[in-house]
Design a protein around this motif. Structure first.
Motif: not given
Length: 376
Positions: A354-371
């Motif tokens: 999950v840590s590695e996946w989250a680093r590239e999430l912004d580049a795919r136009g998706i935001a990681l947010v708190p639940a």
């Protein structure tokens, strides 16, 4: 003797009266005379003596006004008074209630907290320890302890990740706290030995935290979530006593997530008192999505509990390839529906992936947010 018998009755009475006993003193007449003398003396004294108080100290005060020295009281007594409020306190056209600012939405950072970051006003002492409550001013733990939403996440599809099962392995939990992005939500089981310190470390690192509450699954007790599991068929008071013990394990959480509980969350009669308690205390609830029969959504709405339902168990198969495939599915759901919530266990392989996946999430136009940002 013969003379007495032959003497008429009236004559005998006269002789008996003549031979009466000793003389009787006229006491009643003397008492009457004494009372007359006393009353007469008192009347003469009042009439003839100039100081009837007999020399007792006295002070004559002239009453010249019925008003006191209070300026406001004098104004009111003399006519209508106008009291002008501070214009900055209650602006024109607003009621006093409208002047009270709403609770802050940024975690109430401006309020005084203890060494663990807990707000004393949001804590209630019980026999098991402090548990969260709503403050007298209306501030809730949900508002005070949630993490603010990232500013860049407003218009993008949003994904929330909740890591569950933390707290039992202290070192593993600390490693996860360090490895995961701050916007990942951390859920702690209520059984760790040093929960308070571990949770404080998570909150100090910027994570929002949740409490895991064990609830009865269908195959209980063969599959047992742990001590103080909330069970169907027990009285509401018995389940609430268990809930209070669980809630007192640590503080600073904005909401609760179930651990198992497919049978319990399907029973409205058993689930209703629990959601009612969450609503009264101002904490949120997230359903882990493990049962389609859960009535949590309806009960949360009825009790005004901030609520969300997880979309996917990401590491049901705890292998890197399977986890990445599940995360890709979560992204697709977020692109389609606007948001998605994934549940991930605190296994080292899951945390690392999950840590590695989250680093590239912004580049795919998706935001990681708190639940908490995805809770209604």
């Amino acid at each position: 003797m013969a003379n007495d018998l032959s003497t008429p009755l009236t004559g005998r009475k006269r002789r008996k009266k003549h031979r009466a006993g000793p003389f009787h003193f006229p006491l009643a007449r003397l008492l009457f005379l004494a009372i007359v003398l006393i009353l007469g003396g008192a009347a003469l004294r009042i009439a003839l003596v100039e100081d009837p108080e007999g020399g007792r100290p006295s002070l004559d005060v002239a009453i010249t006004s019925t008003r006191d020295g209070n300026v406001i009281a004098n104004n009111v007594a003399s006519g209508p008074a106008t009291i002008t409020a501070d214009p900055q306190q209650f602006p024109a056209g607003d009621s006093p209630d409208a002047a009270i600012p709403p609770p802050p939405l940024d975690g109430a950072a401006s309020q005084a907290r203890d060494h663990s970051g807990i707000l004393p006003d949001l804590s209630e002492e019980t026999a098991n320890g402090p548990i969260p409550r709503m403050s007298n001013a209306g501030l809730t733990p949900f508002l005070a302890y949630r993490r603010p939403v990232p500013a860049l996440a407003e218009d993008a599809p949003r994904i929330a990740i909740i890591i569950t099962g933390l707290g039992i392995n202290e070192q593993g939990s600390l490693d996860a706290i360090d490895a995961l992005p701050d916007d990942v939500t951390l859920a702690f089981a209520p059984y760790g030995r040093s929960l308070s310190q571990t949770v404080a470390s998570a909150r100090a690192a910027g994570h929002e935290v949740m409490l895991e509450v064990p609830m009865e699954p269908f195959d209980y007790p063969q599959n047992d979530p742990g001590p103080h599991t909330i069970l169907t068929g027990e009285t509401p008071r018995a389940n609430l006593e268990k809930l209070f013990w669980l809630m007192a394990r640590f503080g600073g959480y904005f909401g609760v997530i179930n651990n198992m509980g497919a049978r319990f969350t399907a029973s409205a009669a058993d689930m209703a008192p629990i959601l009612e308690e969450f609503g009264a205390r101002g904490i949120g609830y997230i359903d882990d999505g493990g049962s389609n029969r859960s009535v949590a959504a309806q009960l949360a709405g009825a009790n005004k509990v901030p609520f969300a339902r997880a979309s996917l168990m990401v590491d049901a198969n705890p292998a890197r390839a399977s986890i990445l495939a599940a995360l890709a599915s979560l992204e697709a759901q977020a692109m389609d529906a606007g948001s998605a919530i994934g549940i991930v266990s605190a296994l080292p392989i899951s945390v690392q992936t999950v840590s590695e996946w989250a680093r590239e999430l912004d580049a795919r136009g998706i935001a990681l947010v708190p639940a908490s940002a995805l809770m209604q």
